[in-house]
Design a protein around this motif. Sequence first.
Motif, PDB file in Angstrom:
ATOM      1  N   LEU A 169       2.230  -1.243  -0.238  1.00 30.90           N
ATOM      2  CA  LEU A 169       2.046   0.199  -0.333  1.00 30.90           C
ATOM      3  C   LEU A 169       3.315   0.985  -0.059  1.00 30.90           C
ATOM      4  CD1 LEU A 169      -1.410   0.849   1.374  1.00 30.90           C
ATOM      5  CD2 LEU A 169      -0.853   0.935  -1.055  1.00 30.90           C
ATOM      6  N   ALA A 170       4.232   0.429   0.750  1.00 27.69           N
ATOM      7  CA  ALA A 170       5.452   1.158   1.077  1.00 27.69           C
ATOM      8  C   ALA A 170       6.492   1.074  -0.030  1.00 27.69           C
ATOM      9  CB  ALA A 170       6.050   0.636   2.387  1.00 27.69           C
ATOM     10  N   ASP A 171       6.264   0.227  -1.021  1.00 25.48           N
ATOM     11  CA  ASP A 171       7.151   0.174  -2.180  1.00 25.48           C
ATOM     12  C   ASP A 171       6.890   1.422  -3.009  1.00 25.48           C
ATOM     13  OD1 ASP A 171       7.727  -0.402  -5.080  1.00 25.48           O
ATOM     14  OD2 ASP A 171       8.513  -2.253  -4.213  1.00 25.48           O
ATOM     15  N   ASP A 182      -7.353   8.920  -9.981  1.00 26.32           N
ATOM     16  CA  ASP A 182      -8.469   8.722  -9.061  1.00 26.32           C
ATOM     17  C   ASP A 182      -8.199   9.445  -7.735  1.00 26.32           C
ATOM     18  OD1 ASP A 182     -10.575   7.901  -7.516  1.00 26.32           O
ATOM     19  OD2 ASP A 182     -10.417   5.789  -8.062  1.00 26.32           O
ATOM     20  N   PRO A 183      -8.891  10.541  -7.442  1.00 28.75           N
ATOM     21  CA  PRO A 183      -8.633  11.284  -6.198  1.00 28.75           C
ATOM     22  C   PRO A 183      -9.064  10.535  -4.951  1.00 28.75           C
ATOM     23  CG  PRO A 183     -10.560  12.178  -7.321  1.00 28.75           C
ATOM     24  CD  PRO A 183      -9.954  11.156  -8.250  1.00 28.75           C
ATOM     25  N   ARG A 184      -9.915   9.511  -5.095  1.00 30.64           N
ATOM     26  CA  ARG A 184     -10.400   8.770  -3.934  1.00 30.64           C
ATOM     27  C   ARG A 184      -9.265   8.023  -3.243  1.00 30.64           C
ATOM     28  NH1 ARG A 184     -14.965   5.230  -6.726  1.00 30.64           N
ATOM     29  NH2 ARG A 184     -13.161   4.907  -8.097  1.00 30.64           N
ATOM     30  N   LEU A 185      -8.186   7.741  -3.974  1.00 34.92           N
ATOM     31  CA  LEU A 185      -7.075   6.999  -3.398  1.00 34.92           C
ATOM     32  C   LEU A 185      -6.365   7.780  -2.290  1.00 34.92           C
ATOM     33  CD1 LEU A 185      -5.605   5.609  -6.727  1.00 34.92           C
ATOM     34  CD2 LEU A 185      -6.685   4.249  -4.919  1.00 34.92           C
ATOM     35  N   PHE A 186      -6.414   9.104  -2.349  1.00 37.53           N
ATOM     36  CA  PHE A 186      -5.678   9.929  -1.401  1.00 37.53           C
ATOM     37  C   PHE A 186      -6.365  10.006  -0.039  1.00 37.53           C
ATOM     38  CE2 PHE A 186      -3.940  11.153  -5.438  1.00 37.53           C
ATOM     39  CZ  PHE A 186      -2.613  11.471  -5.173  1.00 37.53           C
ATOM     40  N   GLY A 187      -7.707  10.032  -0.024  1.00 37.85           N
ATOM     41  CA  GLY A 187      -8.396  10.168   1.252  1.00 37.85           C
ATOM     42  C   GLY A 187      -7.907  11.399   1.991  1.00 37.85           C
ATOM     43  N   PRO A 188      -7.432  11.251   3.251  1.00 35.62           N
ATOM     44  CA  PRO A 188      -6.946  12.403   4.016  1.00 35.62           C
ATOM     45  C   PRO A 188      -5.523  12.824   3.654  1.00 35.62           C
ATOM     46  CG  PRO A 188      -6.767  10.426   5.336  1.00 35.62           C
ATOM     47  CD  PRO A 188      -7.453  10.016   4.054  1.00 35.62           C
ATOM     48  N   VAL A 189      -4.888  12.111   2.744  1.00 34.99           N
ATOM     49  CA  VAL A 189      -3.505  12.410   2.362  1.00 34.99           C
ATOM     50  C   VAL A 189      -3.514  13.490   1.281  1.00 34.99           C
ATOM     51  CG1 VAL A 189      -1.377  11.480   1.370  1.00 34.99           C
ATOM     52  CG2 VAL A 189      -2.742  10.090   2.942  1.00 34.99           C
ATOM     53  N   LEU A 242       0.932  -1.197 -12.225  1.00 36.34           N
ATOM     54  CA  LEU A 242       1.453  -2.031 -11.140  1.00 36.34           C
ATOM     55  C   LEU A 242       2.269  -3.195 -11.684  1.00 36.34           C
ATOM     56  CD1 LEU A 242      -1.646  -1.977  -8.779  1.00 36.34           C
ATOM     57  CD2 LEU A 242       0.601  -0.991  -8.297  1.00 36.34           C
ATOM     58  N   ASP A 243       1.854  -3.758 -12.818  1.00 38.30           N
ATOM     59  CA  ASP A 243       2.665  -4.798 -13.463  1.00 38.30           C
ATOM     60  C   ASP A 243       4.034  -4.232 -13.845  1.00 38.30           C
ATOM     61  OD1 ASP A 243       0.727  -6.733 -13.244  1.00 38.30           O
ATOM     62  OD2 ASP A 243      -0.042  -6.466 -15.274  1.00 38.30           O
ATOM     63  N   HIS A 244       4.043  -3.008 -14.357  1.00 44.57           N
ATOM     64  CA  HIS A 244       5.309  -2.355 -14.704  1.00 44.57           C
ATOM     65  C   HIS A 244       6.158  -2.148 -13.453  1.00 44.57           C
ATOM     66  CE1 HIS A 244       8.067   0.223 -16.942  1.00 44.57           C
ATOM     67  NE2 HIS A 244       7.990   1.086 -15.935  1.00 44.57           N
ATOM     68  N   GLY A 297       3.761   4.965  -6.409  1.00 40.00           N
ATOM     69  CA  GLY A 297       3.752   5.869  -7.551  1.00 40.00           C
ATOM     70  C   GLY A 297       2.738   5.459  -8.597  1.00 40.00           C
ATOM     71  N   ALA A 298       2.639   4.150  -8.868  1.00 35.73           N
ATOM     72  CA  ALA A 298       1.667   3.662  -9.845  1.00 35.73           C
ATOM     73  C   ALA A 298       0.241   3.912  -9.378  1.00 35.73           C
ATOM     74  CB  ALA A 298       1.888   2.169 -10.098  1.00 35.73           C
ATOM     75  N   LEU A 299       0.027   3.765  -8.076  1.00 33.59           N
ATOM     76  CA  LEU A 299      -1.324   3.909  -7.540  1.00 33.59           C
ATOM     77  C   LEU A 299      -1.730   5.386  -7.456  1.00 33.59           C
ATOM     78  CD1 LEU A 299      -3.408   1.826  -6.502  1.00 33.59           C
ATOM     79  CD2 LEU A 299      -2.650   2.378  -4.184  1.00 33.59           C
ATOM     80  N   PHE A 300      -0.934   6.183  -6.740  1.00 33.67           N
ATOM     81  CA  PHE A 300      -1.295   7.584  -6.521  1.00 33.67           C
ATOM     82  C   PHE A 300      -1.026   8.446  -7.746  1.00 33.67           C
ATOM     83  CE2 PHE A 300      -0.575   5.964  -2.210  1.00 33.67           C
ATOM     84  CZ  PHE A 300      -1.778   6.326  -1.607  1.00 33.67           C
TER      85      PHE A 300
END
Length: 288
Positions: free
Chosen positions: A119-121, A133-140, A180-182, A126-129
């Motif tokens: 996650l710190a990469d 999908d807004p669920r990925l952010f949670g409290p962020v 993520l593969d990219h 960037g690929a994830l967030f």
Amino acid sequence: MMRSIALPTDLPWNDQTAYVLLDGATFRQLPERLKQLSPGVSTVALYDCPPFTELQDISPLLAVIEHPDAPVFQFYLEHAHEEWGVLLFSSAPAHGVAQHLRKLLTVELPEGLPVILRLADSAVAGALFGSSDPRLFGPVSCVVTPDSVSANWHRHQPRVSGCPELPTPYRLSPEQNSALDHADRRRVLLQLDAHLLRYFPERQRGGTVAQRWPTLEQLFEEAKALRLSSQSELFYYANVMAWLDGSPLDQHPHIDRLLHTPSLQSPGERVALAADLAHQWAIQRGRP
């Protein structure tokens, strides 16, 4: 250097708590380094939970940043071009942000197989967030990632308000998996660039990563066509081409044969031998 590139404007420094998520697997002895910079820094190790407890020495660390001039944040900016850290903003306390991020340490591929995310990469974050999908952010509320190729920062925010519940385990969509593969491929190319800059600095044409990127991609594709798959095999192939320095392969039949003719030797063994021959040729030509 990312320090010379301005961060996005209007970041919520005054309204929310800023955090940096740093990759402990990339920077050795990260907790000790942060304590040296700021003895009172507040950090949470994401791996301080099963099944990662025994890996805490390489855990991603979530550090609280009290203001932009804080020593830990300045340390992050100095290393941002290495892309092993992410800037986050949230109204939640550190343990709440960490609890959410821990849900994303292990996710499922579209076919259901579990994988661990770094996650710190910044490219992974960037690929994830950067997906929809807004669920990925949670409290962020905001994720800011450095991009050393474009020499820029990317800002990611949820497109809807509120904090939708994140299902666990979270299953990646095909689009997220492709992104993520990219990111993985991109990391390999950055490592290749660092390798070539270290060992062949005088032969790297182009002053920026972006200028060198087409050459890096070409080397990657050529190595892939030769069925070279590991990082060491890619580096050996890059060494061959660097030592030959533009001299056509058909003028080096022994090297050409090693690279293109199948034998009982593995592709990795053949490319290592080809690199030795290319190095010997470079020395004879006065190009060590």
